[in-house]
Design a protein around this motif. Sequence first.
Motif, PDB file in Angstrom:
ATOM      1  N   UNK A  26       0.851  -1.280  -0.053  1.00 51.95           N
ATOM      2  CA  UNK A  26      -0.112   0.212   0.007  1.00 51.95           C
ATOM      3  C   UNK A  26       0.878   1.102   0.121  1.00 51.95           C
ATOM      4  N   UNK A  27       1.942   1.093   0.636  1.00 56.62           N
ATOM      5  CA  UNK A  27       2.848   2.342   0.615  1.00 56.62           C
ATOM      6  C   UNK A  27       3.333   2.604  -0.582  1.00 56.62           C
ATOM      7  N   UNK A  28       3.933   1.539  -1.322  1.00 55.58           N
ATOM      8  CA  UNK A  28       4.639   1.872  -2.529  1.00 55.58           C
ATOM      9  C   UNK A  28       3.405   2.129  -3.551  1.00 55.58           C
ATOM     10  N   UNK A  29       2.362   1.957  -3.477  1.00 52.78           N
ATOM     11  CA  UNK A  29       1.247   2.630  -4.378  1.00 52.78           C
ATOM     12  C   UNK A  29       0.952   4.179  -4.088  1.00 52.78           C
ATOM     13  N   UNK A  30       1.118   4.352  -2.874  1.00 50.92           N
ATOM     14  CA  UNK A  30       1.054   5.907  -2.304  1.00 50.92           C
ATOM     15  C   UNK A  30       2.070   6.652  -2.916  1.00 50.92           C
ATOM     16  N   UNK A  31       3.353   6.152  -2.743  1.00 51.84           N
ATOM     17  CA  UNK A  31       4.466   6.969  -3.012  1.00 51.84           C
ATOM     18  C   UNK A  31       4.588   7.301  -4.304  1.00 51.84           C
ATOM     19  N   UNK A  32       4.174   6.357  -5.108  1.00 54.37           N
ATOM     20  CA  UNK A  32       4.062   6.690  -6.732  1.00 54.37           C
ATOM     21  C   UNK A  32       2.909   7.464  -7.184  1.00 54.37           C
ATOM     22  N   UNK A  33       1.919   7.430  -6.337  1.00 56.70           N
ATOM     23  CA  UNK A  33       0.643   8.253  -6.602  1.00 56.70           C
ATOM     24  C   UNK A  33       1.024   9.679  -6.384  1.00 56.70           C
ATOM     25  N   UNK A  34       1.569   9.802  -5.336  1.00 51.47           N
ATOM     26  CA  UNK A  34       2.276  11.107  -4.880  1.00 51.47           C
ATOM     27  C   UNK A  34       3.192  11.588  -5.737  1.00 51.47           C
ATOM     28  N   UNK A 192      12.390   2.741   4.706  1.00 50.68           N
ATOM     29  CA  UNK A 192      12.627   2.085   5.722  1.00 50.68           C
ATOM     30  C   UNK A 192      12.222   0.666   6.417  1.00 50.68           C
ATOM     31  N   UNK A 193      10.789   0.538   6.127  1.00 52.94           N
ATOM     32  CA  UNK A 193      10.143  -0.851   6.246  1.00 52.94           C
ATOM     33  C   UNK A 193      10.520  -1.783   5.321  1.00 52.94           C
ATOM     34  N   UNK A 194      10.808  -1.228   3.843  1.00 53.86           N
ATOM     35  CA  UNK A 194      11.198  -2.184   2.728  1.00 53.86           C
ATOM     36  C   UNK A 194      12.745  -2.632   3.174  1.00 53.86           C
ATOM     37  N   UNK A 195      13.397  -1.703   3.727  1.00 51.76           N
ATOM     38  CA  UNK A 195      14.875  -2.238   4.130  1.00 51.76           C
ATOM     39  C   UNK A 195      14.762  -3.233   5.102  1.00 51.76           C
ATOM     40  N   UNK A 196      14.022  -2.823   6.246  1.00 51.49           N
ATOM     41  CA  UNK A 196      13.675  -4.064   7.228  1.00 51.49           C
ATOM     42  C   UNK A 196      13.407  -5.203   6.588  1.00 51.49           C
ATOM     43  N   UNK A 264      14.892   0.610  -3.830  1.00 52.09           N
ATOM     44  CA  UNK A 264      14.058  -0.208  -2.596  1.00 52.09           C
ATOM     45  C   UNK A 264      12.753  -0.787  -3.135  1.00 52.09           C
ATOM     46  N   UNK A 265      11.938  -0.033  -3.720  1.00 50.46           N
ATOM     47  CA  UNK A 265      10.830  -0.358  -4.279  1.00 50.46           C
ATOM     48  C   UNK A 265      10.926  -1.523  -5.350  1.00 50.46           C
ATOM     49  N   UNK A 266      11.890  -1.033  -6.387  1.00 56.35           N
ATOM     50  CA  UNK A 266      11.898  -2.144  -7.261  1.00 56.35           C
ATOM     51  C   UNK A 266      12.498  -3.575  -6.883  1.00 56.35           C
ATOM     52  N   UNK A 267      13.418  -3.355  -5.915  1.00 50.35           N
ATOM     53  CA  UNK A 267      13.835  -4.598  -5.077  1.00 50.35           C
ATOM     54  C   UNK A 267      12.726  -5.657  -4.646  1.00 50.35           C
ATOM     55  N   UNK A 268      11.536  -4.775  -3.740  1.00 44.05           N
ATOM     56  CA  UNK A 268      10.551  -5.392  -3.274  1.00 44.05           C
ATOM     57  C   UNK A 268       9.699  -6.086  -4.330  1.00 44.05           C
ATOM     58  N   UNK A 269       9.704  -5.550  -5.469  1.00 40.56           N
ATOM     59  CA  UNK A 269       8.647  -5.968  -6.551  1.00 40.56           C
ATOM     60  C   UNK A 269       9.582  -7.164  -7.533  1.00 40.56           C
ATOM     61  N   UNK A 270      10.776  -6.939  -7.742  1.00 35.63           N
ATOM     62  CA  UNK A 270      11.534  -7.721  -8.436  1.00 35.63           C
ATOM     63  C   UNK A 270      12.062  -8.985  -7.697  1.00 35.63           C
ATOM     64  N   UNK A 275      15.835 -14.843  -0.459  1.00 34.94           N
ATOM     65  CA  UNK A 275      16.833 -14.749   0.579  1.00 34.94           C
ATOM     66  C   UNK A 275      17.763 -13.725   0.451  1.00 34.94           C
ATOM     67  N   UNK A 276      18.098 -13.449  -0.804  1.00 36.29           N
ATOM     68  CA  UNK A 276      19.432 -12.550  -1.029  1.00 36.29           C
ATOM     69  C   UNK A 276      18.910 -11.075  -1.323  1.00 36.29           C
ATOM     70  N   UNK A 277      17.745 -10.788  -0.850  1.00 36.13           N
ATOM     71  CA  UNK A 277      17.014  -9.175  -1.307  1.00 36.13           C
ATOM     72  C   UNK A 277      17.949  -8.187  -0.547  1.00 36.13           C
ATOM     73  N   UNK A 278      18.380  -8.637   0.680  1.00 35.28           N
ATOM     74  CA  UNK A 278      19.330  -7.646   1.158  1.00 35.28           C
ATOM     75  C   UNK A 278      20.622  -7.399   0.646  1.00 35.28           C
ATOM     76  N   UNK A 279      21.162  -8.416  -0.043  1.00 33.27           N
ATOM     77  CA  UNK A 279      22.341  -8.153  -0.850  1.00 33.27           C
ATOM     78  C   UNK A 279      22.326  -7.539  -2.211  1.00 33.27           C
ATOM     79  N   UNK A 280      20.771  -7.548  -2.795  1.00 34.54           N
ATOM     80  CA  UNK A 280      20.595  -6.815  -3.935  1.00 34.54           C
ATOM     81  C   UNK A 280      20.590  -5.186  -3.576  1.00 34.54           C
ATOM     82  N   UNK A 281      20.199  -4.953  -2.265  1.00 31.82           N
ATOM     83  CA  UNK A 281      20.177  -3.567  -1.912  1.00 31.82           C
ATOM     84  C   UNK A 281      21.342  -2.797  -1.557  1.00 31.82           C
TER      85      UNK A 281
END
Length: 308
Positions: A26-34, A192-196, A264-270, A275-281
């Motif tokens: 929901x936050x990603x949707x609102x970020x790009x809407x804004x 920050x939530x995505x990073x966590x 951060x947003x693209x990593x959450x989607x792609x 397991x390695x999503x932290x490494x991608x960031x």
Amino acid sequence: MIFLAWLTPGVGMGSYRPNLGMIIDGGIFLIFFLYGLKLNPERIRQGMSNWKMHLVIQGTTFLLFPLLVLPFYPLLKGTSLELFWIALFFLAALPSTVSSSVVMVSMAGGNIPGAIFNASISGMIGILVTPLWMGLFLNRTGEILGYGTILIQLLVQIILPVLLGLLLHRWLGQWVGRHLRPLARFDQTIILLIVYESFSHSFLSGMFQSVSLVVLGGLTSAVVVLFFLIWWLTGRIAHIFRFSREDTITTRFAGSKKSLVHGSVFAALLFPGTAGIGIYLLPIMIYHAFQLFYISMVARKMGQIPAS
């Protein structure tokens, strides 16, 4: 957030409630809407006149960056370092920053309208180009979703809200302009939530147990070398095209930036739940910190030099 993910990973994930993934979606949707609400269609049309500078900046962001990293793939393919190469390539394929590019260009005395135009258009181009670049490697890693699924997610969570924001800019654009600071805090909270969440997946899987200080140091060195190589090349290209001082500043600042927000947003989607999503960031987080540190110093020095 990385420390919290290491200390107490998995909060709000899996069977936990509230579901962190739903909040992030929901936050990603609102970020790009804004983001769409902030885009001024008239300002974008006015900024299109300086087409040479725009082509150089966008060409650097989406072509030169990836092409500098791409030749190293055959050397690392099939090795334990392939994942780190893909993470570095992910950094290279990302769009430029928005707010920090404009702020730094303003500090240095560059072409501010050109910076605003390129920062705005870069995010829109990145919505399509970044997944296309990463699509070259999506089928090579079993952890990543099918490309068709990713395109649908991008359409629903990014392209649709941006278009909706653009349509409503006429009525809500001024409201967004009056509330930039709290809206920026909202963006930062979602990131920050995505990073966590991303690093929680990596810590829970034990992914970082295989990352030695030598590998981390090598990755940091590669990121810094990539930055300075792009910084030098944008300066040479601006000189070849005989850009003015203002356009040269904008070309180097906007062309060398990469967006942690989009990363951060693209990593959450792609790479959802991998397991390695932290490494991608990791590369974009290192790059983002370094670019702000270095370019802010350069911007201050340039700002003290009177325009000729």
